[in-house]
Design an enzyme around this catalytic site. Structure first.
Site, mmCIF file in Angstrom:
data_model
loop_
_atom_site.group_PDB
_atom_site.id
_atom_site.type_symbol
_atom_site.label_atom_id
_atom_site.label_comp_id
_atom_site.label_asym_id
_atom_site.label_seq_id
_atom_site.Cartn_x
_atom_site.Cartn_y
_atom_site.Cartn_z
ATOM 1 N N GLU A 28 -38.590 -15.000 39.511
ATOM 2 C CA GLU A 28 -37.377 -14.591 38.800
ATOM 3 C C GLU A 28 -37.538 -14.697 37.285
ATOM 4 O O GLU A 28 -36.684 -15.239 36.581
ATOM 5 C CB GLU A 28 -36.177 -15.420 39.281
ATOM 6 C CG GLU A 28 -35.911 -15.241 40.763
ATOM 7 C CD GLU A 28 -34.637 -15.926 41.261
ATOM 8 O OE1 GLU A 28 -34.246 -16.940 40.684
ATOM 9 O OE2 GLU A 28 -34.061 -15.428 42.241
ATOM 10 N N ASP B 174 -32.906 -17.257 50.729
ATOM 11 C CA ASP B 174 -32.342 -18.058 49.636
ATOM 12 C C ASP B 174 -31.085 -18.801 50.056
ATOM 13 O O ASP B 174 -29.991 -18.419 49.647
ATOM 14 C CB ASP B 174 -32.020 -17.127 48.440
ATOM 15 C CG ASP B 174 -31.782 -17.904 47.161
ATOM 16 O OD1 ASP B 174 -31.990 -19.118 47.167
ATOM 17 O OD2 ASP B 174 -31.389 -17.278 46.158
ATOM 18 N N GLU C 94 -23.667 -22.430 46.495
ATOM 19 C CA GLU C 94 -23.811 -21.104 45.880
ATOM 20 C C GLU C 94 -23.407 -19.986 46.844
ATOM 21 O O GLU C 94 -22.701 -19.052 46.458
ATOM 22 C CB GLU C 94 -25.266 -20.919 45.436
ATOM 23 C CG GLU C 94 -25.561 -19.538 44.894
ATOM 24 C CD GLU C 94 -26.998 -19.377 44.399
ATOM 25 O OE1 GLU C 94 -27.790 -20.334 44.501
ATOM 26 O OE2 GLU C 94 -27.324 -18.283 43.912
HETATM 27 C C1 GCV Z 1 -32.314 -21.685 39.633
HETATM 28 C C2 GCV Z 1 -31.398 -18.159 43.426
HETATM 29 C C3 GCV Z 1 -30.264 -18.559 42.535
HETATM 30 C C4 GCV Z 1 -30.756 -18.861 41.127
HETATM 31 C C5 GCV Z 1 -31.802 -19.973 41.227
HETATM 32 C C6 GCV Z 1 -32.927 -19.488 42.146
HETATM 33 C C7 GCV Z 1 -33.971 -20.558 42.352
HETATM 34 O O1 GCV Z 1 -31.924 -16.943 43.038
HETATM 35 O O2 GCV Z 1 -29.305 -17.554 42.510
HETATM 36 O O3 GCV Z 1 -29.666 -19.275 40.346
HETATM 37 O O4 GCV Z 1 -32.295 -20.315 39.961
HETATM 38 O O5 GCV Z 1 -32.394 -19.159 43.404
HETATM 39 O O6 GCV Z 1 -33.856 -21.269 43.324
HETATM 40 O O7 GCV Z 1 -34.879 -20.674 41.545
#
Ligand code: GCV
Length: 720
Positions: A307, A381, A409
């Site tokens: 990411e 995720d 989340e």
């Molecule tokens: C910390 C998901 C979440 C992100 C998070 C990522 C990760 O994509 O939406 O906010 O980033 O996981 O675990 O690195």
């Protein structure tokens, strides 16, 4: 009249003084409200004898005395000598008292024993309760355990407890940014006040440490995995050291996230290539400095090449090259590196499900001894329900850490009551069959299956600076459950819920039974109204709030819900069998066999692995469309049932939290309806099938749901 007004003000002030705001978590220590039990406890506890004077023993002493004062509503004296009914706390090596018949070799570094026994003192054989361990930390853990027995109204006669953690590193990962925003945080801003540290020590830091120690958490990663290199500068290290000093007596080590490009960003180097000698040297010096500030620093957590985070692949190096470089730097100090396997790339044409396995499995055996690979519980995720990650069982030569997400989340954020222990257990208890039957995920993460000398589990924290720490009062249960399962993954969800309710609210049976029922059902209820039958990743973009299965215009294919549900005129679901992405081939055949076959695939994983025709006949006899409708509608019905059950609890607990939860359950029910209507209206555009007779009609059109916007929904932190 004036008198009445003053009385009213007095009463208001008094009620405010005793208002239950949730700050005390499960460590409330209010007077035992059962008079018979109270008398028994008072009879059985006459004094406390404490041997030792380390900061940890002082913390244990304070906790025990404060706990007893509150629970027994009387001052229990501290004594130098053992008397009848003393509670004696001591470390084995202190030689006090000489021998009590406990096998200390079995207790290790953190375990403890609590034993009722007769001990001679000055010729008399006294009845005592001994809380003992090999280490001061073991003693502190034992004290918390003992207090829990009282808080949950259990007998303290004939105690013979031995408790040893099954997993070594039990860590909270904070996704807290240096500006105090919290990525995916729904309980206010970060509790770390970097501005006033190091000189101002907030009482919250101490209470955070107490709460964690009470459930056995022994590590805290202070910063977000989407890392800021500045935390590695001296200005911040001084602040980190101040927190480490607070946490140390409670057995909690601090860890930091290492931004891979730090040598460039704060070191002035031209590269962060892990095989470059200057870069290696830079990290070694950086680590030397860190340990000067924090002698027991735990190590680094790293998100790399994921990411948008930088990593070794920027220099055509592997994850092993990157992890090993950092591991070499911390090894002389006994530090560790937790390297995350949460990697996927839009440029890689394969199913996102498969990418972590594809990248990491070939690296098995190439990591240094002090590296753990931190794997999320599911391959995508932290969805409401995921099959276990196929890396579990696939890297026998590497210690794999579990990464759970405590913060909600994808589970309704801070307005939905979702008790996560059943979700954690489902994953931990899953059998990978890596070495035949019984090769559970639990045995992989505790290191026993492959004989690893280090083991770990992490939970992404749900803690913020809101008065009650977690926003939703029941968010506390998830923090609690994570800690308890990290200590002992064999514990049952029901037992953990039971003890949490009793400590956090009341031992009243009506309340405990009713609330436990809600908690244990809550995860499946949420799955039903959000993502039934194996649907996944169909939430709003960016803030991940609410339903948005229609989103198809985000820059990266694998950030679009349509990538995951694949609804079309024929059916719905992601074909991950050999005729599709073949992600199922990443599991052992014993696991993948039943999942690959539409007929034997469990309903809860169906759309994870199959593209199923709308009119397919399900086990229930309904068509797939009918079943989808049924599950969404029953999810909403059950959300209503949660409200009704909670309403019956009025009067059994404090008014303040009762009302808070009641309001939140109203939001939850409304949002369940929103999820149901939005998803079914959208999927109906493909199935072209009507809602079954008798179902309440959606209150709005699909266009209405599509038009909803939430620009300020919390937790986004500027990232997807
Ligand atoms: C910390 C998901 C979440 C992100 C998070 C990522 C990760 O994509 O939406 O906010 O980033 O996981 O675990 O690195």
């Amino acid at each position: 009249m004036r008198k009445i007004v003053s009385l009213f003000i007095l009463l208001m002030t008094a009620s405010r003084l005793f208002a239950e705001d949730g700050y005390r978590l499960w460590l409330r220590y209010d007077k035992i409200d059962n008079s018979i039990l109270l008398q028994q406890y008072r009879n059985n506890i006459s004094s406390v004898v404490i041997n030792g004077s380390s900061p940890t023993i002082i913390a244990a002493r304070q906790e025990l005395l404060a706990g007893l004062d509150g629970l027994l509503a009387k001052k229990v004296p501290e004594a130098k000598e053992i008397k009848n009914n003393s509670i004696v706390i001591f470390k084995k090596t202190s030689g006090f008292p000489e021998t009590i018949g406990v096998d200390y070799t079995a207790l290790g570094e953190e375990g403890f024993a609590i034993s009722t026994l007769k001990l001679s003192s000055k010729g008399n054989a006294e009845d005592i309760i001994a809380i003992s361990a090999n280490t001061d930390m073991g003693v502190l853990y034992g004290v918390f355990y003992f207090l829990r027995l009282l808080q949950t109204h259990q007998s303290i006669q004939h105690l013979s407890v031995i408790s040893v953690p099954k997993i070594q590193l039990r860590i909270l990962d904070h996704w807290d940014n240096l500006n105090r925003s919290v990525e995916r945080g729904y309980a206010g801003i970060s509790i770390w006040n970097w501005h006033t540290l190091p000189d101002y020590i907030d009482q919250r830091y101490i209470d955070y440490a107490r709460a964690n120690a009470s459930i056995g958490i022994n590590g805290s990663v202070l910063t977000n995995v989407n890392a800021n290199a500045l935390v590695l500068t001296k200005t911040f290290l001084e602040k980190v050291a101040a927190l480490a000093n607070v946490f140390r007596p409670y057995g909690i080590k601090v860890y930091l996230t290492a931004r891979f490009s730090a040598p460039v960003e704060i070191g002035g180097l031209k590269t962060a290539d892990p095989l470059n000698a200057e870069v290696q040297q830079w990290w070694k010096k950086k680590v030397d400095t860190i340990y000067q500030y924090i002698p027991d620093f735990g190590g680094f957590l790293v998100k790399a090449n994921s990411e948008g985070q930088p990593g070794p692949q920027n220099y055509q190096r592997t994850h092993a090259d990157g992890a090993n470089m950092l591991a070499d730097a911390v090894a002389p100090y006994g530090g560790i590196v937790m390297w995350r396997a949460f990697v996927y790339s839009n440029e890689t044409p394969t199913d996102r499900f498969k990418q972590a396995y594809d990248e990491f499995k070939p690296l098995d055996g190439q990591f240094r001894k002090n590296v753990l690979i931190q794997v999320k519980n599911g391959p995508i995720d932290f969805q409401p329900r995921e099959p276990f990650h196929p890396l579990f069982g696939s890297m026998p030569q590497t210690p794999l850490m579990m990464e759970f997400q405590i913060t909600q989340e994808y589970l309704g954020q801070a307005t939905h009551l979702v008790y996560e222990a059943p979700l954690f257990k489902e994953c931990i208890d899953a059998d990978t069959y890596a070495k035949g039957k019984g090769s559970t995920v639990a045995k992989i993460i505790d290191g026993s299956l492959d004989n690893h000398s280090i083991s770990g589990i992490a939970g992404v924290a749900n803690i913020g600076n809101e008065r009650n720490w977690t926003g939703h009062p029941f968010g506390q249960a998830n923090w609690y459950a994570f800690g308890r399962l990290a200590w002992d993954h064999d514990l049952a969800s029901a037992q953990i819920a039971d003890e949490w309710i009793k400590q956090t609210f009341t031992n009243n049976k009506t309340f405990v039974d009713g609330v436990k029922e809600i908690m244990l059902a809550s995860r499946q209820i949420m799955v039903n109204y959000m993502t039934p039958l194996g649907l996944h990743h169909i939430m709003g973009t960016g803030n991940h709030y609410g339903p948005a299965p229609w989103v198809n215009n985000v820059g990266r294919a694998d950030w679009n819900p349509v990538y995951y549900h694949r609804a079309d005129s024929i059916g719905i679901g992601f074909d991950r069998t050999s005729s599709g992405s073949n992600a199922l081939s990443q599991y052992t055949s014993t696991v993948s066999g039943p999942w690959s076959n539409l007929k034997t695939c469990p309903d809860e994983y169906l759309l994870w692995f199959h593209h199923v025709p709308w009119n397919y006949t399900m086990r229930s006899g309904r068509t797939l469309w009918g079943e989808l409708c049924y599950q969404y509608y029953s999810g909403v019905d059950s959300a209503k049932w949660m409200q009704q059950t909670w309403n019956k609890m009025e009067g059994w607990t404090d008014e303040e939290r009762f009302r808070q939860v009641k309001m939140l359950l109203t939001i939850q029910e409304k949002e369940a309806v929103w999820w149901r209507n939005a998803c079914l209206l959208y999927f109906q555009t493909f199935s072209k099938m009507p809602l079954p007779d008798g179902y309440e009609k959606p209150g709005h059109t699909l266009e209405y749901y599509k038009g909803l916007r939430f620009p300020f929904a919390p937790g986004n932190g500027g990232n997807l």
